[in-house]
Structures are given as C-alpha cells and as structure tokens.
Write a protein that holds these residues in place. Sequence first.
Motif, PDB file in Angstrom:
ATOM      1  N   ASN A 133       1.085  -1.322  -0.093  1.00  0.00           N
ATOM      2  CA  ASN A 133       0.473   0.040  -0.238  1.00  0.00           C
ATOM      3  C   ASN A 133       0.945   1.276  -0.098  1.00  0.00           C
ATOM      4  N   LEU A 134       1.605   1.450  -0.621  1.00  0.00           N
ATOM      5  CA  LEU A 134       3.070   2.158  -0.177  1.00  0.00           C
ATOM      6  C   LEU A 134       3.019   2.846  -1.607  1.00  0.00           C
ATOM      7  N   GLU A 136       1.428   5.369  -4.807  1.00  0.00           N
ATOM      8  CA  GLU A 136       0.853   6.472  -4.342  1.00  0.00           C
ATOM      9  C   GLU A 136       0.260   7.331  -5.695  1.00  0.00           C
ATOM     10  N   SER A 188      -0.531  11.914  -0.548  1.00  0.00           N
ATOM     11  CA  SER A 188      -1.019  11.871   0.576  1.00  0.00           C
ATOM     12  C   SER A 188       0.946  12.877   1.039  1.00  0.00           C
ATOM     13  N   THR A 190       2.447  14.209   5.883  1.00  0.00           N
ATOM     14  CA  THR A 190       1.973  13.395   6.634  1.00  0.00           C
ATOM     15  C   THR A 190       0.819  13.415   8.059  1.00  0.00           C
ATOM     16  N   THR A 192      -1.744  12.721   6.808  1.00  0.00           N
ATOM     17  CA  THR A 192      -2.817  11.916   5.973  1.00  0.00           C
ATOM     18  C   THR A 192      -3.271  11.023   6.586  1.00  0.00           C
ATOM     19  N   GLU A 193      -4.099  10.632   7.385  1.00  0.00           N
ATOM     20  CA  GLU A 193      -4.557   9.331   7.579  1.00  0.00           C
ATOM     21  C   GLU A 193      -4.645   8.478   6.398  1.00  0.00           C
ATOM     22  N   PHE A 194      -3.672   7.107   6.988  1.00  0.00           N
ATOM     23  CA  PHE A 194      -3.327   5.799   6.451  1.00  0.00           C
ATOM     24  C   PHE A 194      -5.102   5.237   6.102  1.00  0.00           C
ATOM     25  N   GLU A 196      -5.965   1.680   4.191  1.00  0.00           N
ATOM     26  CA  GLU A 196      -5.631   0.138   3.138  1.00  0.00           C
ATOM     27  C   GLU A 196      -6.741   0.273   1.539  1.00  0.00           C
TER      28      GLU A 196
END
Length: 239
Positions: A133-134, A136, A188, A190, A192-194, A196
């Motif tokens: 999920n990295l 972007e 995203s 720093t 931004t809420e993660f 999935e």
Amino acid sequence: MRSKITLILAVVMGLVTTLLFYKYINDMNTSTEESTKFVEVVSSKQLIPENQVITNDLIELKKVPEGGAHPQAIRNTQEVVGKIALADFVSGQVILPHHIGSEAEESLFISRKITEGFRAVSIGVNFVTSVSNLIEPEDIVDVILTSENIEVISNPETGERIDNPEVSSEILLKEVRVLAVGRRMIESTTDTEFVEYTSSTLELSPENALKLVNAANSGEIQLILHSRIDEEDVNKDEE
C-alpha cells in the motif's frame, strides 16, 4: 583669435545642448513612470509541477503594469496557498483561477487528470501486490502478470492422466502512470490518515486498457514501483 573663441563657444553650446537634451529625456521618462500604475499579482517563484500542493515558498507577488495585468490574475496569495496546481507552472508565470483547484474539487473529477487519448482503468490489488500500500498517485509502475498453465501428462507407471501446473510471470505493461489508489487521487502527506486500499486506477491507452482487463481475468496482477529519483539529479548532487 576669433576662430578660437568661436570654437570654444561651439563646444560650450554643444555641452549645454547635450545637458538640456539629457534633462528633457530624463524628465520625460520620470513622467512616464509616474503616470504608469502598477498592481501586484500572484506568480510562481519556481517550477511547480502538476498536482503539487502550492505553499507560500512556491509563489510571490509580482508588480506588473495595471494595463497589462490579466483581468483574472489572482492578487492575494492566500487564495492560492493550499490549492493544487492543475498544470505545470514555469517560473514567473501569473496564476489564474482556472490554473488551481482544491483537493476536494479534484477528488470528485478523476477525468480531469486523464491525458487526452488515454483512459482510466482500475484493477484490484491487495497489501502485497500494491507494494504494501505504498504506491501513491502520480507514481510510475510496471504491471506484472502471473498466470498458471496446466499441462496434462500421463503417469508412466499407471497410465493415469494428471495435471502438471506451471506458474510463470511476465511484464505485461511498462511505465504506467497511477491516477489514484482507492478513491484518493492526491499524494498523501504526513497528515494524511492511512487507509488501506484495494484498488489502483491506472492511465492507459485504450489498447493497453483492454489488455490489462483481459490479463486481470486470466491471472494475478502485481505492481512494481519505479523510483522517483532522477539519475541525472543524483549525479549532479554527487558532483
């Protein structure tokens, strides 16, 4: 003696004439400058790439003649800060309202991001196939297809026919632009809420979009991520 006096007078008159002419030109330029009104408009201080969130250090106020200023030119930096560049800005470019948009606006219209002649197509991904999920938006990826081919063989001892599966992988598509991950189309930060995500939307030609859809139904799709670091920039930094 008379010719000498005449020469001196000619030189003096020439100097006086030159000084008067210089003063006239200088006064005229000063008058023109005073009569010209200037206004401040917001412009880019440096290159701003498309989809970049605009911050204070990327823009500045620039003075331009009032008569030459674009009627829609933005004159307040606070109207630009926090907005997203909808196109690439060159250094010194005057920013107009249709050049920028908010994250909320852009999240509603993925069609604005698609390059002319291309299409947006989504594929299902999981935590592994999306590089944990990295990946972007605006990343560049290659698409890998893993498929299973089953070869039917006979057991030499019993004569029984058995399935012999063979798994193979291939690079299906190279250098594909990612338009969105899940429903998020903005890179995203720093803050931004993660969340999935289980899908990625890619920008492809119609032919490659069809190729990807067929492949997704015949095997497993995995994305591999390209580096954003430019090798030329790295070499310059090392030098």
